[in-house]
Design an enzyme around this catalytic site. Structure first.
Site, PDB file in Angstrom:
ATOM      1  N   THR A  88      16.783  -7.608  29.442  1.00 33.86           N
ATOM      2  CA  THR A  88      17.807  -8.470  28.832  1.00 33.86           C
ATOM      3  C   THR A  88      18.928  -7.585  28.306  1.00 33.86           C
ATOM      4  O   THR A  88      18.689  -6.416  27.987  1.00 33.86           O
ATOM      5  CB  THR A  88      17.143  -9.239  27.671  1.00 33.86           C
ATOM      6  OG1 THR A  88      16.311 -10.243  28.230  1.00 33.86           O
ATOM      7  CG2 THR A  88      18.146  -9.883  26.724  1.00 33.86           C
ATOM      8  N   THR A 127      15.867  -8.197  21.556  1.00 32.30           N
ATOM      9  CA  THR A 127      15.285  -8.254  22.890  1.00 32.30           C
ATOM     10  C   THR A 127      13.777  -8.135  22.751  1.00 32.30           C
ATOM     11  O   THR A 127      13.291  -7.547  21.783  1.00 32.30           O
ATOM     12  CB  THR A 127      15.850  -7.173  23.824  1.00 32.30           C
ATOM     13  OG1 THR A 127      15.116  -7.179  25.053  1.00 32.30           O
ATOM     14  CG2 THR A 127      15.791  -5.785  23.223  1.00 32.30           C
ATOM     15  N   GLY A 128      13.042  -8.683  23.716  1.00 35.27           N
ATOM     16  CA  GLY A 128      11.580  -8.668  23.643  1.00 35.27           C
ATOM     17  C   GLY A 128      11.056 -10.056  23.950  1.00 35.27           C
ATOM     18  O   GLY A 128      11.794 -10.917  24.432  1.00 35.27           O
TER      19      GLY A 128
END
Ligand code: ASP
Length: 322
Positions: free
Chosen positions: A184, A235-236
């Site tokens: 991402t 992100t993640g």
């Protein structure tokens, strides 16, 4: 001029941070080079006195069209083989925000999010309606959607199996990579006027049900910007980030005086304690920028493709930050 007056009129030192996702995957040299390029484009906007919102949009657009990341041209597919993308941006002075979820066949979902912010009275548009909205404003389309995605994924794939596989094997690997998440993109920036902005853009995670949206388009979860607190781009694994409302929680801690590094560390620890230790999944990475220009890049994943630039030397990019 008195020193008090001088300090009131002194411009802020601009700074920009960007990421290309957090996870376990090896970050390629091409991805790091692309991120450095994206940072310098965003920084150019800031150096010329441009707005933080323009800087994060410019950086994100560059990453979206690079094909090196899971966003825009390189975005992955949902389980029905369709590429649906999420994106958001937010400005810290006015707290204005715009987002799209499940948008299809648009080259720059981040610009669709900006149009939502600027041309509507809403914050989030979803699915076919978001796509129609982008068409209405004649946003550039993604051409040859799936073929481009396959090519982008193949270009990114440096694994030995991919090099040695042939025919059907290679097609399977390609499809598998197109389904994978991570990578991402996002950015945060501070401009000369002291305004903060944040952005995110993604193709989502691995093996998503059609219609799934993650944290990236959700204000307060994947993204937040408040000139009185800070700017955050996450992100993640969206399913865990949403439940902790991580971006807002980090910003709230900064509003109480916590440094970017400590705020990010504490909220990543909370994610770990409340979700990963109990359920066995849930790791993330954060870009965090304070109104005074202090910043942090932190992650609980093995790697995070990220970097920053405050205008001196070269943009700093790496695949790990402590
Ligand atoms: N947060 C994104 C999502 O859950 C994925 C990522 O950051 O890699 O959609």
């Amino acid at each position: 001029m008195s020193s008090r007056r001088r300090s009131r009129t002194l411009p802020h030192t601009p700074v920009i941070l960007a990421h290309g996702g957090a996870g376990a995957r090896i970050v390629t040299p091409a991805q790091l080079a692309c991120l450095a390029d994206a940072l310098s484009r965003g920084y150019t906007v800031l150096r010329r006195g441009g707005h933080a919102l323009d800087a994060v949009e410019t950086t994100t657009r560059f990453l979206e069209s690079s094909g090196h990341f899971n966003a825009g041209t390189g975005a992955h597919l949902q389980l029905d083989g369709v590429r649906r993308m999420d994106a958001a941006l937010m400005e810290g002075r006015t707290l204005k925000a715009g987002a799209v979820a499940g948008i299809e066949a648009v080259r720059h979902p981040i610009s669709a999010a900006r149009l939502v912010m600027e041309k509507t009275a809403h914050v989030l548009l979803i699915g076919p309606h978001a796509t129609r909205f982008a068409r209405h404003f004649k946003l550039e389309r993604q051409v040859a959607n799936h073929r481009r995605s396959a090519l982008a994924s193949a270009r990114r794939n440096t694994s030995r199996e991919a090099v040695t596989a042939t025919g059907p094997q290679r097609r399977m690997l390609r499809l598998y990579r197109q389904m994978l998440g991570e990578e991402t993109v996002g950015a945060v920036a501070l401009d000369r006027r002291g305004t903060l902005a944040a952005s995110t853009s993604t193709g989502g995670i691995a093996f998503m049900l059609p219609g799934r949206a993650g944290d990236s388009p959700l204000i307060g979860c994947g993204i937040y910007a408040d000139d009185e607190a800070g700017a955050v781009s996450m992100t993640g694994l969206g399913e865990s980030i949403i439940r902790v409302a991580m971006a807002k929680e980090i910003a709230d801690r900064m509003a109480m005086g916590t440094s970017p590094t400590t705020a990010a560390r504490l909220v990543l620890e909370k994610l770990d304690r409340r979700i990963r230790k109990v359920e066995g999944f849930g790791a993330a990475g954060a870009l965090v920028l304070a109104p005074d220009g202090r910043f942090a890049i932190r992650h609980s994943t093995p790697r995070m493709c990220a970097g920053y630039w405050a205008g001196t030397g070269q943009p700093v990019v790496a695949d790990r930050f402590s």
